[in-house]
Design an enzyme around this catalytic site. Structure first.
Site, short mmCIF file in Angstrom:
data_model
loop_
_atom_site.label_atom_id
_atom_site.label_comp_id
_atom_site.label_asym_id
_atom_site.label_seq_id
_atom_site.Cartn_x
_atom_site.Cartn_y
_atom_site.Cartn_z
N THR A 1 -51.35 24.76 83.07
CA THR A 1 -51.09 24.16 84.37
C THR A 1 -52.03 24.81 85.38
OG1 THR A 1 -49.37 23.70 86.03
CG2 THR A 1 -49.37 25.88 85.08
N ASP B 1 -43.47 19.55 80.78
CA ASP B 1 -43.47 18.19 81.31
C ASP B 1 -42.07 17.89 81.80
OD1 ASP B 1 -45.05 16.01 81.97
OD2 ASP B 1 -44.36 14.84 80.27
N THR B 2 -41.98 17.23 82.94
CA THR B 2 -40.69 16.96 83.57
C THR B 2 -40.54 15.50 83.91
OG1 THR B 2 -40.51 19.17 84.55
CG2 THR B 2 -39.31 17.43 85.65
P1 IMP Z 1 -44.51 17.65 86.08
O1 IMP Z 1 -44.39 17.34 84.64
O2 IMP Z 1 -43.95 18.99 86.45
O3 IMP Z 1 -45.90 17.42 86.62
O4 IMP Z 1 -43.58 16.61 86.83
C1 IMP Z 1 -43.80 15.21 86.78
C2 IMP Z 1 -43.26 14.56 88.04
O5 IMP Z 1 -41.83 14.71 88.08
C3 IMP Z 1 -43.76 15.17 89.34
O6 IMP Z 1 -44.95 14.57 89.75
C4 IMP Z 1 -42.62 14.86 90.30
O7 IMP Z 1 -42.73 13.55 90.78
C5 IMP Z 1 -41.41 14.94 89.41
N1 IMP Z 1 -40.81 16.30 89.46
C6 IMP Z 1 -40.98 17.32 88.57
N2 IMP Z 1 -40.29 18.40 88.93
C7 IMP Z 1 -39.65 18.07 90.08
C8 IMP Z 1 -38.78 18.78 90.94
O8 IMP Z 1 -38.44 19.97 90.74
N3 IMP Z 1 -38.33 18.11 92.02
C9 IMP Z 1 -38.67 16.82 92.29
N4 IMP Z 1 -39.50 16.12 91.53
C10 IMP Z 1 -39.98 16.73 90.42
#
Ligand code: IMP
Length: 192
Positions: free
Chosen positions: A7, A68-69
């Site tokens: 990241t 990934d979220t």
């Molecule tokens: P990433 O995998 O951490 O990049 O998350 C993917 C997308 O999920 C992000 O671009 C946000 O739109 C959303 N997201 C991830 N974590 C959070 C959080 O803690 N709060 C709100 N949105 C989140």
């Protein structure tokens, strides 16, 4: 021991570093001078996290992990899920994403949702997954200005306010990512 976190998000690195003992040093892609875009083409959080971790392992030959979220909304059959970042379009605009969720949720009485984080760790020749979940509801409108992404419209069950209305320390205690990080940290402690 060194471990690469696939990241460039310094907030995530600060969060996990604060949970680890000094014997672990977490490096971002920027720290190790890796500037290529890491592909993320999977159709699940697990596939994406593993794809990112394997890509770094293949290119740098070092142990690493990736996360990934996704925001999974019951009434939308789990959407936006793995497409959370670009739900309203490739520009990854949080305001537009929120607007799209609120519009898709109009008239829906079931507002249950959860954030889910998956971490893929590649270490000592093994591939392991860690998952963190926080359950809650999608609010009728944005509340608060803190945090990022969908924070203004997500209220976790453990709190009376949206993620965007709570101090970061409180959010980290109960968040999907905080919980996934805790599991990763517990595992790392067992091999150190
Ligand atoms: P990433 O995998 O951490 O990049 O998350 C993917 C997308 O999920 C992000 O671009 C946000 O739109 C959303 N997201 C991830 N974590 C959070 C959080 O803690 N709060 C709100 N949105 C989140």
């Amino acid at each position: 021991m060194d471990l690469i976190f696939a990241t460039n998000n310094q907030h995530k690195v600060a969060e996990i570093s604060s949970m680890l003992t000094d014997s672990w040093s977490i490096q971002t892609l920027e720290d190790v001078g890796f500037t290529r875009e890491v592909p993320e083409t999977g159709s699940t959080l697990e596939a994406n996290a593993l794809q990112k971790a394997r890509y770094i392992k293949d290119h740098l030959g070092k142990d690493c992990f990736a996360d990934d979220t996704g925001l999974e909304i019951e009434a939308l059959n789990g959407e936006p899920g793995v497409y959370s970042a670009r739900y309203a379009g490739p520009e990854k605009d949080s305001d537009l994403n929120i607007r799209k969720v609120l519009s898709e949720m109009e008239g829906k009485s079931n507002r249950r949702a959860r954030f889910r984080t998956v971490i893929a760790l590649i270490i000592n020749g093994k591939e392991l997954f860690f998952e963190g979940i926080v359950n809650g509801i999608i609010l009728e409108k944005s509340e608060g200005t803190g945090g990022f992404g969908y924070d203004p419209i997500f209220k976790p069950d453990e709190a009376g306010v949206s993620f965007a209305r709570m101090p970061l320390s409180k959010k980290n205690q109960i968040s999907h990512r905080g919980r996934a990080f805790s599991k990763l940290v517990e595992y790392l402690k067992t091999i150190n």
